[in-house]
Each structure stands twice: as structure tokens, then as C-alpha cells.
Motif scaffolding. Structure first.
Motif, mmCIF file in Angstrom:
data_model
loop_
_atom_site.group_PDB
_atom_site.id
_atom_site.type_symbol
_atom_site.label_atom_id
_atom_site.label_comp_id
_atom_site.label_asym_id
_atom_site.label_seq_id
_atom_site.Cartn_x
_atom_site.Cartn_y
_atom_site.Cartn_z
ATOM 1 N N LEU A 1 -9.383 3.430 -6.648
ATOM 2 C CA LEU A 1 -8.558 4.298 -7.497
ATOM 3 C C LEU A 1 -7.082 3.938 -7.379
ATOM 4 C CD1 LEU A 1 -8.317 6.879 -9.299
ATOM 5 C CD2 LEU A 1 -8.023 8.173 -7.172
ATOM 6 N N ASN A 2 -6.433 3.744 -8.521
ATOM 7 C CA ASN A 2 -4.988 3.503 -8.536
ATOM 8 C C ASN A 2 -4.242 4.817 -8.655
ATOM 9 O OD1 ASN A 2 -4.937 0.603 -8.483
ATOM 10 N ND2 ASN A 2 -5.758 0.673 -10.579
ATOM 11 N N ILE A 3 -3.536 5.179 -7.607
ATOM 12 C CA ILE A 3 -2.776 6.430 -7.637
ATOM 13 C C ILE A 3 -1.327 6.118 -7.956
ATOM 14 C CG2 ILE A 3 -1.980 8.399 -6.276
ATOM 15 C CD1 ILE A 3 -4.505 8.043 -4.549
ATOM 16 N N LYS A 4 -0.794 6.822 -8.941
ATOM 17 C CA LYS A 4 0.610 6.638 -9.278
ATOM 18 C C LYS A 4 1.379 7.858 -8.776
ATOM 19 C CE LYS A 4 3.605 5.598 -13.183
ATOM 20 N NZ LYS A 4 3.698 5.499 -14.639
ATOM 21 N N VAL A 5 2.296 7.623 -7.851
ATOM 22 C CA VAL A 5 3.098 8.739 -7.351
ATOM 23 C C VAL A 5 4.248 8.957 -8.329
ATOM 24 C CG1 VAL A 5 4.497 9.601 -5.449
ATOM 25 C CG2 VAL A 5 2.521 8.130 -4.987
ATOM 26 N N ILE A 6 4.373 10.171 -8.826
ATOM 27 C CA ILE A 6 5.450 10.425 -9.790
ATOM 28 C C ILE A 6 6.519 11.297 -9.145
ATOM 29 C CG2 ILE A 6 4.048 10.130 -11.859
ATOM 30 C CD1 ILE A 6 3.771 13.159 -12.032
ATOM 31 N N LEU B 1 -6.501 7.827 -15.404
ATOM 32 C CA LEU B 1 -5.113 7.834 -14.945
ATOM 33 C C LEU B 1 -4.990 8.861 -13.831
ATOM 34 C CD1 LEU B 1 -3.380 7.859 -18.469
ATOM 35 C CD2 LEU B 1 -3.767 5.882 -16.976
ATOM 36 N N CYS B 2 -4.384 8.447 -12.725
ATOM 37 C CA CYS B 2 -4.274 9.357 -11.590
ATOM 38 C C CYS B 2 -2.822 9.458 -11.136
ATOM 39 C CB CYS B 2 -5.153 8.860 -10.443
ATOM 40 S SG CYS B 2 -4.986 9.843 -8.940
ATOM 41 N N VAL B 3 -2.310 10.676 -11.103
ATOM 42 C CA VAL B 3 -0.950 10.873 -10.598
ATOM 43 C C VAL B 3 -0.991 11.740 -9.340
ATOM 44 C CG1 VAL B 3 0.146 10.639 -12.870
ATOM 45 C CG2 VAL B 3 -0.538 12.911 -12.059
ATOM 46 N N ALA B 4 -0.028 11.501 -8.456
ATOM 47 C CA ALA B 4 0.093 12.343 -7.264
ATOM 48 C C ALA B 4 1.493 12.929 -7.256
ATOM 49 C CB ALA B 4 -0.146 11.526 -6.001
ATOM 50 N N THR B 5 1.577 14.176 -6.822
ATOM 51 C CA THR B 5 2.872 14.858 -6.904
ATOM 52 C C THR B 5 3.413 15.190 -5.512
ATOM 53 O OG1 THR B 5 1.662 16.901 -7.312
ATOM 54 C CG2 THR B 5 2.469 15.714 -9.240
ATOM 55 N N ASN C 1 4.122 8.680 5.174
ATOM 56 C CA ASN C 1 2.949 7.802 5.328
ATOM 57 C C ASN C 1 2.090 7.724 4.064
ATOM 58 O OD1 ASN C 1 1.948 10.389 5.361
ATOM 59 N ND2 ASN C 1 0.503 10.064 7.068
ATOM 60 N N ARG C 2 2.715 7.951 2.898
ATOM 61 C CA ARG C 2 1.921 8.001 1.667
ATOM 62 C C ARG C 2 1.220 6.682 1.347
ATOM 63 N NH1 ARG C 2 7.160 8.326 0.255
ATOM 64 N NH2 ARG C 2 8.056 6.548 -0.870
ATOM 65 N N SER C 3 1.853 5.559 1.744
ATOM 66 C CA SER C 3 1.253 4.282 1.337
ATOM 67 C C SER C 3 -0.098 4.057 2.026
ATOM 68 C CB SER C 3 2.212 3.122 1.606
ATOM 69 O OG SER C 3 2.534 3.100 2.973
ATOM 70 N N ASP C 4 -0.287 4.621 3.221
ATOM 71 C CA ASP C 4 -1.602 4.514 3.876
ATOM 72 C C ASP C 4 -2.678 5.126 2.986
ATOM 73 O OD1 ASP C 4 -0.147 3.525 5.934
ATOM 74 O OD2 ASP C 4 -0.380 5.280 7.251
ATOM 75 N N PHE C 5 -2.363 6.325 2.494
ATOM 76 C CA PHE C 5 -3.316 7.039 1.639
ATOM 77 C C PHE C 5 -3.578 6.262 0.348
ATOM 78 C CE2 PHE C 5 -3.514 10.304 -1.890
ATOM 79 C CZ PHE C 5 -4.877 10.536 -1.768
ATOM 80 N N ILE C 6 -2.500 5.785 -0.264
ATOM 81 C CA ILE C 6 -2.641 5.088 -1.546
ATOM 82 C C ILE C 6 -3.458 3.811 -1.385
ATOM 83 C CG2 ILE C 6 -1.328 3.872 -3.344
ATOM 84 C CD1 ILE C 6 0.912 6.014 -2.807
ATOM 85 N N LEU C 7 -3.188 3.089 -0.299
ATOM 86 C CA LEU C 7 -3.942 1.856 -0.044
ATOM 87 C C LEU C 7 -5.411 2.158 0.217
ATOM 88 C CD1 LEU C 7 -1.466 -0.235 2.130
ATOM 89 C CD2 LEU C 7 -2.501 -0.901 -0.068
ATOM 90 N N ARG C 8 -5.631 3.221 0.980
ATOM 91 C CA ARG C 8 -7.012 3.574 1.310
ATOM 92 C C ARG C 8 -7.797 3.940 0.044
ATOM 93 N NH1 ARG C 8 -9.007 8.461 5.248
ATOM 94 N NH2 ARG C 8 -11.210 8.152 4.703
ATOM 95 N N ALA C 9 -7.148 4.709 -0.845
ATOM 96 C CA ALA C 9 -7.811 5.100 -2.096
ATOM 97 C C ALA C 9 -8.143 3.861 -2.920
ATOM 98 C CB ALA C 9 -6.911 6.042 -2.893
ATOM 99 N N LYS C 10 -7.201 2.936 -2.940
ATOM 100 C CA LYS C 10 -7.408 1.695 -3.697
ATOM 101 C C LYS C 10 -8.581 0.910 -3.102
ATOM 102 C CE LYS C 10 -6.500 -1.697 -6.478
ATOM 103 N NZ LYS C 10 -7.002 -1.509 -7.843
ATOM 104 N N ARG C 11 -8.558 0.770 -1.770
ATOM 105 C CA ARG C 11 -9.539 -0.073 -1.096
ATOM 106 C C ARG C 11 -10.925 0.573 -1.087
ATOM 107 N NH1 ARG C 11 -6.937 -0.432 3.776
ATOM 108 N NH2 ARG C 11 -8.445 1.101 4.524
ATOM 109 N N GLU C 12 -10.970 1.859 -0.718
ATOM 110 C CA GLU C 12 -12.280 2.484 -0.505
ATOM 111 C C GLU C 12 -12.968 2.922 -1.789
ATOM 112 O OE1 GLU C 12 -12.688 5.496 2.491
ATOM 113 O OE2 GLU C 12 -11.388 4.413 3.880
ATOM 114 N N ILE C 13 -12.187 3.411 -2.746
ATOM 115 C CA ILE C 13 -12.850 3.926 -3.950
ATOM 116 C C ILE C 13 -12.310 3.301 -5.229
ATOM 117 C CG2 ILE C 13 -13.554 6.124 -2.910
ATOM 118 C CD1 ILE C 13 -11.127 7.438 -4.157
#
Lengths: 490, 490
Positions: A105-110, A79-83, A91-103
Motif C-alpha cells: 500500500l502506498n500511503i501519502k502523508v498530507i 488512493l490512501c492518505v494519512a493525516t 518515526n512515520r517512515s517506518d510505518f510507511i515502509l512497512r505498509a509498502k513492503r508488507e501489504i
């Protein structure tokens, strides 16, 4: 529930992962912690909150390796959360998409309220107070939760963090007054019901300060979790720390890797202390990651452990105890003895709780080595009976484990002699009680016995020889104002 | 082979049971030890060796309860041997039959040579010397074995024991000279080939004396097994002990339960020391019971562990290590590094052995608690790396475990500071080497790397980012005269 769970927390300053291992349904312990000082917020506060490419690259690199670690532990749940930094970034969605695509990882922004909630869940379940305000100071934000009577009543999140302050004010050498104004303004958002004598300090800043004070005081319990800072005495430490020059931070026993944001952190702490009227800070080693883990573990339990359940006791037993029947018997007998012997030990009923817990843990040290197992058990308890106990509780239980099972001939502790002397009667009687219970079970047959007490004599009614018990007890009870007589019933 | 094995030893003075738990094929540890001072020989020496009814009753009572303990541990194998007092008793078969009938215990009476053999098997497999004489002093007899070049060459049993001496001479207040004559006469039966600089001291007397000297010296490794007594310095301690009055034994730090036979024991020890020309006694915590256990465990192995196998290392890993792949990798890398870095550490090749063992054990402390796990690992090694290592070995490995994994900034030991200072270069370099190996594996992916070294720089050829490794290593290698450069190969 997965046996191994990895929780990742993408904070503004560090990215951290904690790996938990469940040892039974609700028993668990912390297997691994890993961090990288990615500082994903670097440059963001001066760029409308936008994450900067170099910082994002660092985060991806670190997270990729975190996932390797999780894989090596065969984690079945990640489980991964970002604060703050990520949630504030346009521009958070760029980072979240990149994490999903490249590694993968599903990041949940809380949001801030959720972050505050997780901190409170950790504090409520893993500390020992029912009324407090949790204060989790991060790089980008600070989260507070008001806990009253064991319930989370209010949540609050401020755009106030150590890296944020550093980049906005300290790095630009703006006058301290501007930083204080900024803080004052943010603190204005805290609802007026946030008043409490006790603050629970969560996050790196609070840990670093507790660690520093413990070192200065030469405090002997090597555990931040549950360390209590009395502000009547220590408030001036914070004030001097805030004004301190970098090259003098060493004298405050601050670790070098914290030099860059410790003053900002201390400033936030004291501002909140003043606002809520706190007189004590209890340091918490647990925070958002534990909160996420527990929210998952206890999702069908209203985010609470069952009554009278303690995860540290349970996981110590799961890891180090091979003979459950033995400890159930000793515990039952010891609690009986505590009652029967109350005229001679004269201890308050509340101490039965310590008898109950200590008698479960008396023999865990044998897993390391039978010889000196009491001393090992002492260390096991002191270092690992972490959740749900104050340091006083831990030390007391550890001492009972150490001094049980042999003739009580005074204390041989150098480190904890003052504590032992203060609690001599308690340690002595509770360890004697457990010793008698254990000795009655010398042949481990859980023999049937019953007790009565009259004028300095404990009468033990037995249905078997208790041959070894008698041989041992004679020796153990020398120098104690208690005689034992056996009444054999056939 | 049973998972839990109980070994009972009916000696002339005490009856003892040891419960062993196997953790893998040859890995095991001692789970429980229980004794009762039955003194089955009481009154026998003045009655032609016949066991007396009261003493036999006591033995049956104690053994019945021992069997309860074995049952509680679910022991699937119980082996019971009886030594001197029983084998010398003309009426021994009454006792043996009664034990069989009343409590279902099969007692095997072993002769003196077999008893000596078991002691030697324990010493050979669980200590670290290849040339020595084992001396096992009991209540009724004393057994010796000559070990040369790792082989048991000669066995010898004497009718010389502490209780026997006490009852025949000391209790009757006969002059010391008569006791010495008796001893001299018995010692005459020792073959002339029994010459050795090293005695391995087995049994209660030897343990009690080692324990006393350790306490007087304030010796800090709390383990009798492997404690070395230098007779050039300590011989006079024995002589004074033999002449000491009972009420002064306290000053010699002898435990009260040993008061009655310690002088007899010391007299036997010194007589044998003089005869064989020993200059050193190594105390053994293991004896006949371990010998019986090992003879069973290793019955298809020529009573030897496989080469390079150590039962303590193995059982520590079995109990406390969850990640075998990780330690195999770290060990391989650490040994490579030890070779490559030899120009800078300049340590002898023999130290590679410590790298190999320490790198297996570096993380066992995490089973107790991730925080401070290096310190826990230190204690685990110090207390439990018992078999096959000298105290020097144990301390050195424990220190490497303690100081690895962080920046090396000097020693913070109070207890072992002298040891650390003496071995500073070794501890420092071996822990740095293991630290680098572990750090390379920060993401636990066992990354492929190769090394070269030139003029103060370690070149690490890598095929992946090693992002966290680089972040950590920068910090860890401060203050060390070694730079690291990474060469990325794609």
C-alpha cells in the motif's frame, strides 16, 4: 478515471475506506464504507508523537483487510492518505515502509493545509452553500477552510483533536481549565478573516452530534448530510454535553462507540463556533475521502462539476432510469407548462428548478416495482438525492414524485404532514404540472403540443389523438380549479 | 426470448397492456402496465354479441397508442389476446382485420379453456399454493381452473361476466332473483370435481375487493398479490357489498372507477365460493397476461421454472446486486451456521429456506444508498419479492434483512410490531446467523472457516486474521446468549 475507486484515510482515531462507483463520466455513488477504530495515535501524544508498535500492528492488520475489500470490488484505483497522527510522528517512515513492503500500500502523508483543502472540496461540490467555514475535527488535528462566494480562500490546520485532548488532559484528569487553555492557544493560530455565520461540520464528532440531535428531535429525514443545526436553539445542548458524565451520555443519544471522545469533540466545536461567530452548523456526511475522490475525478475540471450538473441526480438516473427520451420530453413539457400556468399557480420563477429536477426523477421507482412506484420514487429521492441539495429541497422533490401522476386529493403522510401543509400550494401545483406533462405523453410518443392559458382553461393544441391522455386527464383533474381543452390541428 | 415483451389483453371491460423486462434467462420484472377502459363489449349483449362501431373505434384508438408505448420500450415481441367479448362476436373478424390493417396488430382470439389455462399458469408459477381453484372474473366471462398437487387438472369457462350481468339485468332494473337464476344456470356448467378450500382470485373484480378490504383493515403490506381473505370473517363483507347502493360504495372503500360493476362481480365471487366450498381467497395480481408471457418464456420448460428458481429473487439480484461471489459465500456460511447452532436457536429445519433466501438479499439496498441500506433492503424485499412468496414469507425475509448486520436490540417498527413480536425468535436468530456469516466475510475474501458449537460457545476455526471481523463481532454479539471463540489454524 477508474470505474471503482477506493479511498483510504488513516486518521488518528479510525482508519476508514470508502469505495465509490462511477456510473457515468461524473455520476457516482458511494458503494461501501468500512472502518476500523485502529487508533494509530494511541500512546503517541505522550511519546513525542512516535507511533507505538502495537498501534502500528493494528493499522497494518486493518489495512490488509481493507485492500482485500478493494480487491473484491475490483477497484482499479486505490488512493490512501494519512493525516495528523502519521504526519506528526518522527518515526512515520517506518510505518510507511512497512505498509509498502508488507501489504503493497502506498500511503501519502498530507499536510494540514491539504487536509483542510480536501474537506472544502467535498463541501463545495457536495453541499449547497457558497459561503461557510468547514470544520473537520479529527483525533489529532482540526482543519478549517474559509469558503467565500464558492471559492476556497484560506486554509488552516490546528494541532487540536479529540484523542489528543483526551490523552493529554481528560485521561490524566487535569482540570477542564487546562484543556480550555490549550484549545484557546491553538485557536489563536486561526487567521482573523475566519468569520462566518455558517459552519460546515465534517468528521466523526460532527456526525455523531448531528445524529444525536436528529434522534432527540425525532427528525424524519434519515440523512446526516445536510442536516442543519440552529445554534440559537441547540447551543445549550453542546454545553450540557461537554459537562456530562459518561454514564449519562446515553440520554444525549450518543452512540457507545463515541463515548470516549465526544465531550472533547463538543468542546472543540463550541470553541470554534464562538470564535468565528457561527449561528448554524450544517452537518456534512462527506469529508476528506470525498475530497480526495473528487480531486481525482475532477482533475481536468478545476475541481468542479460542469455547470448545472448534479452527481446525485445523474447517478440516480444512471442506476434507476431506463428511458432517457421519456424524461427529456416530460421535463421540457413540464417547464413549458410551469410558464404558461403561472397566472394560476402564481409561484415564483425559482420553482422552475424543482420542476426540472423532479420531472427527471418521477419514474425512478419503477425500477423497484411498477406498483406503488411513486412511493418508491419518493423514498429513492429522499434517501439518495444527497449531494447538492438541502433537506428542504430533497423533501420537496420527493413529495412531488410521490403526489404526481394521480388525482391530487390531499396528503396521506403521517411523518411529513407538517412539511406538506406548509408547502401545500407548491407540492400541489408542481405535481399537477408534471402529471399533465406525463399524461400528455401517455403513449410515450413524445407528441408535439403547444399550450395557452386563459381564465381557468389550459388549451392544448395537439396533432394526434391523445386518446389515453384524454381518458386519464379527465379523472386526474377532478377537484382542481383547472380545466383542459384540446384543440386538434391536422 | 425477447428482452422486452409486451402482452396485450383485450377484455370485455378494459384493454390492458403489460410490459415485461427480462433481466436474465428466467429473471424478469413488470416494467409497465397501462389500461384503457374501452369496454369493447358495450351494447354487444343486447345485439346478439355483435361489437358496436363506437366501441370498436375506441379499441382501435387505445390499441394504437399501446403500440406506441411498446415501441418506446423497444419491445421486440408483442403478443395480443382477445377474450370473451371478441370471441363471442359474430362480427369479430371485421375488428381483427381492421386492427391488422390500420395498426398492424395481430390479435389472437383465445377460447375460454385457453383463457382459464393462462390464469392457472400465472397462479401456479407466481403464487405459492399447489391446490386451489383459480377464478378469473371478467366483463364477459369467468374462467376457472382446478389445480391439484401443482398440476392443472380441469378448465372451465362460463358466459358470466360483470358487464354482461350489468347490461342484461342491473341496467334494466330486473329483479336480483333473475340475475341469480342466470348465474345459477351458468354455474351448473362447472364440473362437479371443482371443490377446493382455496380460491385464487384473478382479474379486476378480485383485485378491487382485495384492495378495499386491505384499506379497511389498514393492512400494511401494500401488495394485492398474495393477500389472503379469510371467508369465515369476510364473507359478510361480500354480502353487504352486493346489496349496497351506489352512493354508499365509498364506505366500502371501492374505487369510483369500479362502482359500475363491483356488485355484479361480488355476486359472481360469492356464488362460486359457495359452490366449490372455499374458505379462503388468495388475491392474485397476475392473470392472463402473465400466463401468456410465462407460456412463451417457459415454452421449452413445460411451462415451469427450474426447480428452486424464483423469478423475483433472481430479478432483484439482477437489478440490485453487484457482487454475486459475496452472496454465495454468505449464504453457504449462514446455512452451515444454521445447522451448527440448532441446539441454541432450536428452530425447525424448514427455516433454513429463509436463511437461504434472505442471505442472498441482505445487501440489495446498497444499490440505493449505502447508509441505511438495511432499511432500503427491507423495503425492496417487501415491495418486490412478489412472486412465489406469501406475505408472511415476504415480511419475515424483509425483517431479517432489516435487522441483520448490527447488534440486535429489539424492534423499532411501528407498522409491523405485532408481526415482529409474534416472530421474535425467528427474526432474531436468523438475522444473527446471517450477521455472523457476513461479519466473517468483513474483508470480502471469502475466508475458509469451520464451525463447532458447545454450551453457548460458537467455535470458529480460521486460517487468517479476521481482524475486522473480530472487532465488529464483539460489538454485535453483546446482549445475545452466544459467545464466539476463534481458533487460529496455521
Amino acid at each position: 478515471m477508474a470505474k471503482i475507486t477506493a479511498i483510504i484515510d488513516i486518521g488518528s482515531n479510525s482508519v476508514r475506506m470508502t469505495v465509490f462507483k462511477r456510473t457515468s463520466r461524473f455520476g457516482f455513488y458511494l458503494l461501501k464504507e468500512i472502518k476500523s477504530k485502529v487508533r494509530i495515535s494511541e500512546g503517541a501524544y505522550c511519546n513525542n508523537g512516535n507511533l507505538q508498535p502495537v498501534a502500528v500492528d493494528r493499522a497494518i492488520c486493518a489495512l490488509r483487510e481493507f485492500l482485500n475489500v478493494a480487491k473484491a470490488y475490483k477497484a482499479t484505483k486505490i488512493l490512501c492518505v494519512a493525516t495528523s497522527a502519521v504526519r506528526d510522528a518522527p518515526n512515520r517512515s517506518d510505518f510507511i515502509l512497512r505498509a509498502k513492503r508488507e501489504i503493497g500500500l502506498n500511503i501519502k502523508v498530507i499536510d494540514g493545509a491539504k487536509e483542510a483543502h480536501y474537506g472544502a472540496v467535498a463541501a463545495l461540490n457536495l453541499l449547497y452553500v457558497k459561503d461557510a467555514i468547514t470544520v473537520d475535527i479529527g483525533g489529532g488535528s482540526t482543519e478549517l477552510a474559509l469558503i467565500r462566494n464558492g471559492k476556497i480562500e484560506e486554509l488552516c490546520s490546528l494541532n487540536l483533536g479529540t484523542v489528543r485532548l483526551k490523552e493529554l488532559f481528560f485521561d490524566n484528569s487535569l482540570p477542564m481549565e487546562q484543556a480550555k487553555n490549550f484549545i484557546r492557544n491553538e485557536l489563536g493560530k486561526i487567521p482573523s478573516c475566519f468569520k462566518s455565520a455558517t459552519i460546515i461540520g465534517i468528521g466523526g464528532t460532527n456526525r455523531a452530534i448531528a445524529d444525536a440531535i436528529m434522534e432527540i428531535e425525532r427528525y424524519n429525514v434519515e440523512s446526516i448530510h445536510g442536516y442543519e443545526i440552529d445554534l440559537a436553539i441547540k447551543r445549550e445542548f453542546f454545553d450540557r454535553l461537554i459537562e456530562c458524565k459518561t454514564h449519562k451520555l446515553k440520554n444525549f443519544k450518543i452512540k457507545p462507540e463515541r463515548y470516549d471522545v465526544i465531550r472533547e469533540g463538543a468542546l472543540i466545536v463550541t470553541s470554534i463556533v464562538d470564535l468565528v461567530g457561527a449561528s448554524k452548523i450544517i452537518a456534512s456526511g462527506s469529508g476528506v475521502r470525498e475530497g480526495v475522490f473528487l480531486s481525482d475525478l475532477l482533475r481536468n475540471q478545476n475541481t468542479k462539476f460542469p455547470q448545472n450538473f448534479n452527481p446525485s441526480v445523474k447517478s440516480l438516473l444512471d442506476r434507476f432510469c431506463d428511458n432517457e427520451e421519456e424524461i427529456l420530453y416530460i421535463r421540457k413539457i413540464a417547464i413549458d407548462l410551469f410558464d404558461v400556468l403561472s397566472p394560476i399557480h402564481t409561484l415564483d420563477k425559482e420553482f422552475a428548478r424543482y420542476v426540472s429536477i423532479a420531472s427527471k426523477l418521477v419514474n425512478i421507482g419503477t425500477k423497484l416495482s411498477f406498483y406503488n412506484h411513486r412511493h418508491h420514487g419518493f423514498l429513492f429521492v429522499l434517501n439518495s438525492l444527497e449531494y447538492g441539495f438541502s433537506h428542504y429541497d430533497r423533501l420537496l422533490i420527493a413529495m412531488i414524485v410521490k403526489y404526481h401522476g394521480r388525482r391530487f386529493g390531499g396528503f396521506d403522510d403521517d411523518k411529513f404532514l407538517v412539511f406538506c401543509k406548509h408547502n401545500e400550494v407548491i407540492i400541489k401545483w408542481l405535481s399537477i404540472i408534471i402529471t399533465i406533462a406525463e399524461t400528455i405523453n401517455s403513449d410515450m410518443s413524445s407528441p408535439k403540443v403547444s399550450f395557452s392559458y386563459k381564465e381557468g382553461v389550459l388549451y392544448i393544441q395537439t396533432y394526434s389523438d391523445l386518446y389515453i391522455c384524454k381518458e386519464k386527464l379527465k379523472n386526474i383533474l377532478k377537484e382542481v380549479a383547472l380545466r383542459v381543452e384540446f384543440i386538434r390541428v391536422d
